[in-house]
Design an enzyme around this catalytic site. Structure first.
Site, mmCIF file in Angstrom:
data_model
loop_
_atom_site.group_PDB
_atom_site.id
_atom_site.type_symbol
_atom_site.label_atom_id
_atom_site.label_comp_id
_atom_site.label_asym_id
_atom_site.label_seq_id
_atom_site.Cartn_x
_atom_site.Cartn_y
_atom_site.Cartn_z
ATOM 1 N N ASP A 1 0.866 -1.167 0.000
ATOM 2 C CA ASP A 1 0.000 0.000 0.000
ATOM 3 C C ASP A 1 0.912 1.229 0.000
ATOM 4 O OD1 ASP A 1 -2.129 1.669 -0.038
ATOM 5 O OD2 ASP A 1 -3.214 0.710 1.599
HETATM 6 C C1 NOJ Z 1 -3.913 3.935 0.074
HETATM 7 C C2 NOJ Z 1 -5.124 3.075 0.197
HETATM 8 O O1 NOJ Z 1 -5.089 2.362 1.417
HETATM 9 C C3 NOJ Z 1 -5.269 2.075 -0.928
HETATM 10 O O2 NOJ Z 1 -6.465 1.400 -0.788
HETATM 11 C C4 NOJ Z 1 -5.173 2.778 -2.246
HETATM 12 O O3 NOJ Z 1 -5.352 1.862 -3.292
HETATM 13 C C5 NOJ Z 1 -3.840 3.465 -2.341
HETATM 14 N N1 NOJ Z 1 -3.718 4.432 -1.282
HETATM 15 C C6 NOJ Z 1 -3.644 4.152 -3.674
HETATM 16 O O4 NOJ Z 1 -4.460 5.240 -3.785
#
Ligand code: NOJ
Length: 755
Positions: free
Chosen positions: A285
């Site tokens: 993430d």
């Molecule tokens: C953080 C989020 O937790 C995740 O779900 C997302 O896909 C990414 N950022 C990218 O935006």
């Protein structure tokens, strides 16, 4: 054709297809290897590196760096938040100037639609309509893929038992069975007929794993849970997504039992890659590799990169830990080149499957992008999905005490020459209707239908409409009340729209207080005091708490955030052009003190007999145990009655099936759809088992007065669970079956599973 000849030909066809498939498969693997052989270590590490584009950001922005130059040097494998033909072509052209000319992957959070915004995923889950959910993902993929996107960071398949957590809006709610079916539908919807088709996006099951159980419902927080709960509740939707062929997985920000998911070998390698044989790649993430430092799990970025890659994380989203440290880690002998090759192989394979090596611009097509830009059919599908997502919570006679149903659906003809007052902060909302994970396009506001517009269109000129905002979402002032009360006094019916703002749920949007914000409750009370018939509509991205409203207002509709066509869908439901059919995918608490709250709890040794039992039992002295609205709950304008359950036998033998039937009758005045739910309880186990677990459901449409027999087939597959050795199996003994209209209102029967 005689049978023998027929079967031989069939075998021949199978054999040819099989060998063709093997060959095609081999070809991609061979191609991947031939590319890999030519790559330097730095180029390999580059493939494992993902940056955010400069047009939009969905996380803390990292100092810019010279991304374009790095792409040119082959130091970047993927970009996120780069979308639109223009931008994707621009960057892909730069990637084509690199030595190896390996195309970039473009990823984006296409969570509930792209050009056409669909209802937030939790709302869609309330439809329990797997086909509709699949088509919603299909449309999102078709629109996004035409704009050059290859990969969506969806579906989020985290189980959520805590409505304080803002990200409940992104998932399918609290139940592992429903969650698994929805995970499958969404993966299949996004990936369509397979990667390589220009209308397919790679899916990404996230956040692996257990992110939904963040302590206190606070985003990014730690998770501490037993392996039994992990395997029986939190992992099943991920397993379903892997089995449905999800191309990628994303790990998560949380620690799980002391180890960050991003550096967790047990999750990523042992379970996902080894046990479940997942062949795609895992992306971190946003900066979750770097965040292992503040977690106190890695000393510095070098250590973080080491721990993430060793655990099985293949691609680094935005932490720069890989690009800065992986090559050195290999040279220092800390990370094997085999591990790097494995990660790069997984990534390149997807690029080949998408067809990007044949044509890096394959998805960036101006004509297709334009065709999808104003696709009327997609809007129509969105409206239907939105209608299916609206939950009717209450529809009782007004004034109370009168017999029959409530004031919904409103009758257009009866309202001719009359006045409707539309009151509340969301009546004229435009952008809010889209919910958190949506995009704003230049002409969006013209396409989005507000509740005000839609009701105006619905009733035409012959009904007088009044509007008063009453208050803002989190006002402390009562200034607007007088105008709202005046409008209500002049009206024959009042429709109110209250709730929380669309960007109060979503990432980093946890709330400790999930009551209606500001003075909205007081506004409802003031309008109720006018004595006018009133419908309250609640817009929110999570279950809210609104006890006074639930106890006093006779007609309540839960409308979530429904997307581009929200207004029309709501108007259709209010005026009976769609008879509500949705069922809650999460329990609605009475107070934050009940959270985490879920229907599939364990019984305890001192279960309360009912909500007022306080005789040294497991209960609150100041609050019932039960939720305000239970999982699976949702009304219709008609009523359905259930017969007792009929079993074909009270004995089940392994390898055999048992059937449980009920007769459902539409006992009301309207045609309508019911979701008939099957729950099972294993009475005694080697580990304790939940009081109920959803094991099946069927949606049926019944005309007023019509009856149908619904039959569920039960086999030992429905009775399996992970025991304390984490072995997935059934155990002989007594079981209860429940069939009903929600998780509380059920008929009951029992059977015994023999050895
Ligand atoms: C953080 C989020 O937790 C995740 O779900 C997302 O896909 C990414 N950022 C990218 O935006």
């Amino acid at each position: 054709m005689n049978n023998k000849y027929f079967y031989r030909s069939l075998l021949l066809i199978y054999a040819t297809v099989f060998s063709f498939l093997c060959k095609a498969q081999k070809t991609i693997d061979e191609k991947v290897d031939s590319v890999l052989k030519l790559m330097t270590l730095d180029e390999k590490v580059g493939q494992m590196n993902q940056y955010n584009g400069d047009w939009d950001a969905t996380g803390p922005i990292t100092p810019q760096g010279d991304k374009q130059n790095q792409i040119r040097k082959g130091m970047v494998g993927s970009m996120l938040n780069v979308t639109g033909v223009e931008h994707t072509v621009e960057l892909q052209k730069i990637a084509m100037q690199s030595r190896m000319k390996i195309p970039l992957l473009f990823g984006q959070d296409i969570i509930h639609g792209y050009r056409t915004t669909f209802p937030i995923p939790l709302a869609e889950a309330a439809s329990w309509d797997l086909e509709a959910i699949k088509s919603s993902a299909r449309i999102a993929a078709t629109e996004a893929a035409a704009s050059g996107v290859h990969w969506t960071f969806a579906p989020m398949v985290d189980i959520a038992r805590d409505p304080r957590w803002g990200r409940v809006m992104e998932g399918a709610g609290e139940d592992p069975y429903l969650g698994s079916l929805i995970a499958t539908a969404r993966v299949k919807g996004f990936q369509g007929k397979g990667l390589g088709n220009t209308d397919a996006l790679m899916a990404c099951a996230k956040h692996f794993a257990a992110y939904g159980a963040a302590i206190g419902g606070r985003d990014y927080n730690s998770v501490d849970m037993s392996l039994l709960t992990l395997w029986n509740i939190y992992l099943p939707p991920f397993k379903a997504a892997a089995e449905a062929g999800a191309a990628t997985f994303m790990n998560s920000f949380n620690t799980l039992n002391g180890i960050p998911a991003t550096g967790n070998k047990y999750l990523q390698t042992d379970i996902l890659k080894d046990k479940w044989r997942f062949k795609g790649f895992i992306v971190s993430d946003w900066n979750s590799i770097g965040e292992m430092i503040p977690h106190g799990f890695a000393k510095d970025n070098y250590d973080a990169a080491l721990k993430a890659v060793t655990a099985g994380n293949d691609m680094d989203m935005e932490s720069r830990s890989y690009i800065q440290n992986l090559a050195k880690l290999v040279k220092d002998g800390k990370v094997s080149i085999q591990r790097i090759d494995d990660a790069v192989r997984r990534i390149l394979k997807k690029k080949f499957e998408l067809g990007l090596f044949d044509d890096p611009y394959k998805f960036s097509d101006k004509k297709r992008e334009q065709q999808q830009w104003n696709n009327k059919q997609n809007l129509q599908a969105e409206k239907i999905m939105a209608e299916k997502s609206i939950v009717l919570l209450k529809n009782e006679p007004f004034p109370s005490g009168r017999a029959g149903m409530g004031i919904l659906p409103l009758n257009k003809n009866n309202l001719k020459g009359k006045t409707i007052a539309l009151i509340g902060p969301f009546i004229k909302s435009i952008r809010d209707n889209l919910g958190f994970w949506s995009y704003t396009w230049p002409d969006d506001s013209e396409r989005i239908i507000s509740i005000w517009e839609a009701i105006k269109n619905k009733v035409g000129n012959s009904t007088n409409l009044l509007y008063a905002k009453g208050c803002n979402i989190d006002d402390t002032s009562h200034e607007g009340f007088a105008e709202a009360i005046k409008a209500a006094m002049e009206a024959d019916v009042v429709i109110m729209s209250v709730g929380e703002a669309a960007n109060w749920s979503g990432e980093a949007k946890s709330r400790s207080n999930i009551h209606l914000p500001g003075v909205q409750k007081e506004l409802i009370k003031a309008i109720y005091a006018t004595g006018k018939p009133i419908v309250v509509m609640i817009n929110a991205g999570r279950p809210l708490i609104f006890n006074w409203t639930a106890d006093h207002i006779p007609s309540i509709v839960y409308a979530w955030w429904l997307g581009t066509e929200a207004g029309d869908a709501i108007a259709d439901v209010l005026f009976g052009d769609y008879n509500p059919s949705a069922k809650l995918p999460m329990s609605f608490p009475r107070a934050e003190g009940q959270i985490p709250i879920y229907y599939n709890y364990f019984n305890t040794g001192r279960p309360a007999k009912n909500d007022s039992d306080l005789n040294y039992v497991s209960a609150y002295i100041d609050l019932p145990n039960s939720p305000k609205f239970p999982f699976g709950y949702g009304l219709s304008y008609t009523t359905f009655s259930y017969s007792d359950i009929k079993l074909n036998s009270t004995i089940l033998r392994p390898g055999k099936a048992l059937t449980a039937s009920v007769v459902i009758t539409n006992s009301g005045k309207y045609d309508g759809k019911e979701t008939v739910q099957l729950y099972i309880r294993d009475m005694v186990g080697s580990v304790v088992r939940p009081v109920k677990e959803l094991k099946g459901f069927q949606q049926i449409f019944l005309k007023a007065g019509e009856s149908k027999t619904i039959t569920f087939k039960i086999t030992t597959d429905d009775l399996k669970f992970y025991n304390d050795k984490l072995i997935y199996n059934y155990e002989p003994g007594d079981f209860k079956i429940f069939i009903g209209t929600n998780s509380e209102d059920v008929k009951e029967a029992g059977f015994t599973l023999q050895k």
